[in-house]
Scaffold this active site. Structure first.
Site, mmCIF file in Angstrom:
data_model
loop_
_atom_site.group_PDB
_atom_site.id
_atom_site.type_symbol
_atom_site.label_atom_id
_atom_site.label_comp_id
_atom_site.label_asym_id
_atom_site.label_seq_id
_atom_site.Cartn_x
_atom_site.Cartn_y
_atom_site.Cartn_z
ATOM 1 N N ILE A 140 0.843 -1.205 0.000
ATOM 2 C CA ILE A 140 0.000 0.000 0.000
ATOM 3 C C ILE A 140 0.878 1.255 0.000
ATOM 4 C CG2 ILE A 140 -1.970 1.151 1.067
ATOM 5 C CD1 ILE A 140 -2.620 -1.461 2.507
ATOM 6 N N THR A 184 12.371 -5.264 4.398
ATOM 7 C CA THR A 184 12.193 -6.633 4.886
ATOM 8 C C THR A 184 11.830 -7.501 3.683
ATOM 9 O OG1 THR A 184 9.806 -6.471 5.213
ATOM 10 C CG2 THR A 184 11.225 -5.721 7.044
ATOM 11 N N LEU A 227 -4.050 -13.492 0.304
ATOM 12 C CA LEU A 227 -5.015 -14.324 -0.427
ATOM 13 C C LEU A 227 -5.044 -14.069 -1.939
ATOM 14 C CD1 LEU A 227 -7.445 -16.424 -0.136
ATOM 15 C CD2 LEU A 227 -8.898 -14.414 -0.315
ATOM 16 N N ARG A 282 -6.778 -21.300 9.740
ATOM 17 C CA ARG A 282 -5.884 -20.401 10.488
ATOM 18 C C ARG A 282 -6.321 -20.397 11.955
ATOM 19 N NH1 ARG A 282 -5.925 -14.304 8.312
ATOM 20 N NH2 ARG A 282 -4.215 -15.011 6.989
ATOM 21 N N SER A 284 -3.014 -8.228 14.887
ATOM 22 C CA SER A 284 -4.032 -7.195 15.167
ATOM 23 C C SER A 284 -3.815 -6.589 16.549
ATOM 24 C CB SER A 284 -5.451 -7.745 15.004
ATOM 25 O OG SER A 284 -5.668 -8.881 15.785
ATOM 26 N N THR A 314 -5.804 -0.692 10.824
ATOM 27 C CA THR A 314 -6.558 -1.746 10.122
ATOM 28 C C THR A 314 -7.888 -2.018 10.812
ATOM 29 O OG1 THR A 314 -6.554 -4.138 9.716
ATOM 30 C CG2 THR A 314 -5.137 -3.388 11.470
ATOM 31 N N ASP A 315 -8.844 -2.521 10.046
ATOM 32 C CA ASP A 315 -10.133 -2.902 10.653
ATOM 33 C C ASP A 315 -9.983 -4.112 11.574
ATOM 34 O OD1 ASP A 315 -9.754 -4.878 8.721
ATOM 35 O OD2 ASP A 315 -11.728 -4.631 7.782
ATOM 36 N N HIS A 366 -9.025 -17.737 13.500
ATOM 37 C CA HIS A 366 -9.444 -17.097 12.232
ATOM 38 C C HIS A 366 -10.675 -16.196 12.387
ATOM 39 C CE1 HIS A 366 -9.819 -18.023 7.627
ATOM 40 N NE2 HIS A 366 -9.721 -16.738 7.893
ATOM 41 N N THR A 404 8.359 -3.901 15.444
ATOM 42 C CA THR A 404 8.093 -2.934 14.360
ATOM 43 C C THR A 404 6.791 -2.168 14.598
ATOM 44 O OG1 THR A 404 9.321 -4.167 12.695
ATOM 45 C CG2 THR A 404 7.560 -2.739 11.888
HETATM 46 P P1 NAD Z 1 3.456 -4.864 3.349
HETATM 47 O O1 NAD Z 1 3.843 -6.002 4.225
HETATM 48 O O2 NAD Z 1 3.218 -5.117 1.886
HETATM 49 O O3 NAD Z 1 4.583 -3.739 3.414
HETATM 50 C C1 NAD Z 1 5.170 -3.335 4.607
HETATM 51 C C2 NAD Z 1 6.396 -2.485 4.273
HETATM 52 O O4 NAD Z 1 6.962 -2.032 5.516
HETATM 53 C C3 NAD Z 1 7.495 -3.252 3.546
HETATM 54 O O5 NAD Z 1 8.022 -2.465 2.489
HETATM 55 C C4 NAD Z 1 8.550 -3.501 4.616
HETATM 56 O O6 NAD Z 1 9.868 -3.581 4.107
HETATM 57 C C5 NAD Z 1 8.364 -2.262 5.483
HETATM 58 N N1 NAD Z 1 8.811 -2.490 6.870
HETATM 59 C C6 NAD Z 1 8.523 -3.546 7.670
HETATM 60 N N2 NAD Z 1 9.138 -3.410 8.858
HETATM 61 C C7 NAD Z 1 9.804 -2.219 8.828
HETATM 62 C C8 NAD Z 1 10.608 -1.512 9.753
HETATM 63 N N3 NAD Z 1 10.856 -2.011 10.980
HETATM 64 N N4 NAD Z 1 11.132 -0.332 9.381
HETATM 65 C C9 NAD Z 1 10.897 0.173 8.143
HETATM 66 N N5 NAD Z 1 10.166 -0.460 7.219
HETATM 67 C C10 NAD Z 1 9.627 -1.641 7.552
HETATM 68 O O7 NAD Z 1 2.204 -4.205 4.041
HETATM 69 P P2 NAD Z 1 0.898 -3.536 3.382
HETATM 70 O O8 NAD Z 1 -0.074 -4.589 3.089
HETATM 71 O O9 NAD Z 1 1.311 -2.584 2.348
HETATM 72 O O10 NAD Z 1 0.344 -2.733 4.665
HETATM 73 C C11 NAD Z 1 0.785 -1.416 4.919
HETATM 74 C C12 NAD Z 1 0.095 -0.909 6.169
HETATM 75 O O11 NAD Z 1 -1.310 -0.914 5.977
HETATM 76 C C13 NAD Z 1 0.358 -1.758 7.409
HETATM 77 O O12 NAD Z 1 0.521 -0.889 8.502
HETATM 78 C C14 NAD Z 1 -0.905 -2.590 7.558
HETATM 79 O O13 NAD Z 1 -1.133 -2.891 8.918
HETATM 80 C C15 NAD Z 1 -1.941 -1.643 7.018
HETATM 81 N N6 NAD Z 1 -3.125 -2.256 6.397
HETATM 82 C C16 NAD Z 1 -2.980 -3.203 5.424
HETATM 83 C C17 NAD Z 1 -4.115 -3.710 4.793
HETATM 84 C C18 NAD Z 1 -4.016 -4.741 3.702
HETATM 85 O O14 NAD Z 1 -5.043 -5.265 3.266
HETATM 86 N N7 NAD Z 1 -2.833 -5.063 3.188
HETATM 87 C C19 NAD Z 1 -5.378 -3.258 5.171
HETATM 88 C C20 NAD Z 1 -5.483 -2.298 6.191
HETATM 89 C C21 NAD Z 1 -4.344 -1.804 6.779
HETATM 90 O O1 DAU Z 2 -8.509 -6.325 7.106
HETATM 91 C C1 DAU Z 2 -7.285 -5.719 6.903
HETATM 92 C C2 DAU Z 2 -6.177 -6.740 6.937
HETATM 93 O O2 DAU Z 2 -6.289 -7.522 5.753
HETATM 94 C C3 DAU Z 2 -4.797 -6.114 7.049
HETATM 95 O O3 DAU Z 2 -4.695 -5.449 8.287
HETATM 96 C C4 DAU Z 2 -3.698 -7.163 6.910
HETATM 97 O O4 DAU Z 2 -2.423 -6.534 6.888
HETATM 98 C C5 DAU Z 2 -3.906 -7.911 5.618
HETATM 99 O O5 DAU Z 2 -2.927 -8.932 5.484
HETATM 100 C C6 DAU Z 2 -5.308 -8.508 5.574
HETATM 101 O O6 DAU Z 2 -5.456 -9.548 6.561
HETATM 102 P P1 DAU Z 2 -6.230 -10.933 6.256
HETATM 103 O O7 DAU Z 2 -5.781 -11.939 7.213
HETATM 104 O O8 DAU Z 2 -7.687 -10.693 6.092
HETATM 105 O O9 DAU Z 2 -5.639 -11.204 4.775
HETATM 106 P P2 DAU Z 2 -5.072 -12.536 4.058
HETATM 107 O O10 DAU Z 2 -4.871 -12.173 2.617
HETATM 108 O O11 DAU Z 2 -3.940 -13.132 4.792
HETATM 109 O O12 DAU Z 2 -6.305 -13.529 4.165
HETATM 110 C C7 DAU Z 2 -7.577 -13.172 3.641
HETATM 111 C C8 DAU Z 2 -8.517 -14.337 3.930
HETATM 112 O O13 DAU Z 2 -8.130 -15.457 3.139
HETATM 113 C C9 DAU Z 2 -8.478 -14.806 5.364
HETATM 114 O O14 DAU Z 2 -9.792 -15.195 5.769
HETATM 115 C C10 DAU Z 2 -7.563 -16.043 5.331
HETATM 116 C C11 DAU Z 2 -7.807 -16.597 3.946
HETATM 117 N N1 DAU Z 2 -6.670 -17.278 3.289
HETATM 118 C C12 DAU Z 2 -5.482 -16.627 3.214
HETATM 119 C C13 DAU Z 2 -4.393 -17.215 2.639
HETATM 120 C C14 DAU Z 2 -3.060 -16.508 2.563
HETATM 121 C C15 DAU Z 2 -6.830 -18.549 2.755
HETATM 122 O O15 DAU Z 2 -7.932 -19.136 2.799
HETATM 123 N N2 DAU Z 2 -5.744 -19.139 2.172
HETATM 124 C C16 DAU Z 2 -4.530 -18.542 2.100
HETATM 125 O O16 DAU Z 2 -3.562 -19.159 1.573
#
Ligand code: NAD
Ligand code: DAU
Length: 339
Positions: free
Chosen positions: A12, A36, A193, A276, A154, A125-126, A279, A100
């Site tokens: 993001i 990372t 996912l 998971r 979380s 995050t939600d 879950h 972190t």
């Molecule tokens: P991501 O894992 O793809 O990226 C995380 C980034 O942070 C990476 O580039 C990593 O190198 C960097 N990082 C990790 N540890 C670090 C440290 N100690 N110092 C500096 N950099 C560091 O994560 P994402 O999915 O892009 O999520 C970004 C943010 O949004 C997170 O805070 C996550 O909690 C939040 N978020 C994610 C989602 C989602 O669906 N992916 C939804 C809601 C909120």
């Molecule tokens: O809701 C926001 C969150 O969404 C963020 O805060 C997290 O950083 C982000 O990773 C994401 O968390 P989830 O656990 O919801 O996402 P994930 O993609 O890991 O899994 C989505 C759903 O799919 C969850 O119910 C678990 C399931 N899943 C996931 C994987 C990786 C599977 O069934 N199989 C899989 O291999």
């Protein structure tokens, strides 16, 4: 305006860097990332030579490095995306999540306190709200929903939110917090996912669905998230929390079947695997506050967004094939080998 974007080499954060650099031609973007396993400089290829872009390879939990960066740059705004973000990894090894996500946030807040800042924005995050039952589709997360976490991930994000709130009340650091639902789109690391299922389907590998696949997530196209954060940092009220998401709920099974259909692959690739631990069943955001106060609503439906995302993964195979050819293989074997 000078904006520090932490975690800008991740999913993001990387999309946010692209969004801001294209929209605000006179802003300076200072990307901070420790690179990372989840950070990838290729995600920043198209901006790395832009004179308005600079990069610091530093850990947000390293006080000295973070304070030096603030001393050099004197930023106006900090948007903190940097985090350990994968629930499954937090179940394997919680420690780095505390370092972190909690300590790192604390260091950034201390630097903001010392050097002054116009805005510190915490990307939360939600998942801090826990989950909702499947048989109550009338329930949604609002900003008033109590924090009630399920995973070490979380719990670490909720802890960080509490710290951000404390620095606002006690030290008057001008903060905002956003809590977004599941994102998807370009540059999404293939341990999550949607990109994992796209990559596996393209390679005719099994698609591992946890439990029964009935768990529900509220999917948001990543650009809609970036637009919401842009609004919050420029127009949001200091001290406030904003939920971001918008009525794109799908079961995991629906998501996986959609991907298979779009790619013309057989549902026989689906493999039900051990669930998971802990879950969460359902996430669903009520975006009324951000809609009323800042006029934000999602613009990309799931049906459009998933097509765009699949196309991106087809057009950018080198980006994810590089990732899954390395250390990722060990990760995959460890997480899925005997599942
Ligand atoms: P991501 O894992 O793809 O990226 C995380 C980034 O942070 C990476 O580039 C990593 O190198 C960097 N990082 C990790 N540890 C670090 C440290 N100690 N110092 C500096 N950099 C560091 O994560 P994402 O999915 O892009 O999520 C970004 C943010 O949004 C997170 O805070 C996550 O909690 C939040 N978020 C994610 C989602 C989602 O669906 N992916 C939804 C809601 C909120
Ligand atoms: O809701 C926001 C969150 O969404 C963020 O805060 C997290 O950083 C982000 O990773 C994401 O968390 P989830 O656990 O919801 O996402 P994930 O993609 O890991 O899994 C989505 C759903 O799919 C969850 O119910 C678990 C399931 N899943 C996931 C994987 C990786 C599977 O069934 N199989 C899989 O291999």
């Amino acid at each position: 305006m000078k904006i520090v974007v932490t975690g800008g080499a991740g999913f993001i954060g990387g999309n946010f860097v692209h969004y801001i650099i294209n929209k605000y031609k006179d802003y300076k973007i200072i990307c901070v990332d420790s690179l990372t396993y989840a950070g990838n400089m290729e995600t920043l290829d198209s901006v790395k030579d832009n004179p308005n872009f600079s990069f610091y390879k530093i850990d947000i939990a390293d006080r000295e490095e973070v304070f030096n960066m603030f001393e050099n740059e004197k930023p106006d705004i900090v948007v903190n995306f940097a985090a350990e973000s994968h629930v499954d990894r937090s179940i394997e090894d919680p420690g780095i999540f505390l370092k972190t996500n909690v300590m790192g946030t604390g260091v950034l807040l201390d630097a903001c306190r010392k050097y002054g800042i116009k805005r510190y924005h915490q990307v939360s995050t939600d998942e801090v709200y826990g989950d909702l039952p499947l048989d109550r589709p009338d329930l949604f997360f609002t900003e008033e929903t109590p924090l009630h976490t399920s995973s070490p991930y979380s719990a670490s994000k909720a802890s960080a939110d509490l710290l951000v709130g404390a620095y606002y009340r006690t030290f008057k650091v001008p903060v905002t917090i956003s809590r977004c639902s599941n994102n998807y789109g370009p540059y999404h690391f293939p341990e999550k996912l949607i990109p994992l299922m796209i990559a596996n389907a393209l390679n005719d590998k099994e698609l591992p669905v946890y439990g029964t696949g009935e768990n529900v997530r509220d999917w948001l196209y990543v650009e809609d998230h970036c637009r919401a954060i842009d609004l919050i940092i420029h127009k949001g009220t200091v001290g406030e929390v904003y939920n971001i998401g918008g009525h794109n709920e799908r079961t995991n099974l629906e998501v996986v079947k959609t991907i298979l259909r779009e790619l013309g692959k057989s549902e026989d690739l689906i493999k039900y695997v051990t669930d998971r631990a802990g879950h969460d069943m359902r996430y669903a955001i009520d975006p009324t506050k951000i809609n009323n106060e800042l006029g934000w609503l999602p613009t990309t439906t799931f049906d459009e967004g998933i097509k765009k995302t699949i196309k991106w993964y087809l057009d950018n195979r080198h980006w994810w094939e590089n990732i899954i050819s390395g250390e990722y293989q060990n990760y995959y074997e460890k997480m899925y080998g005997s599942r």
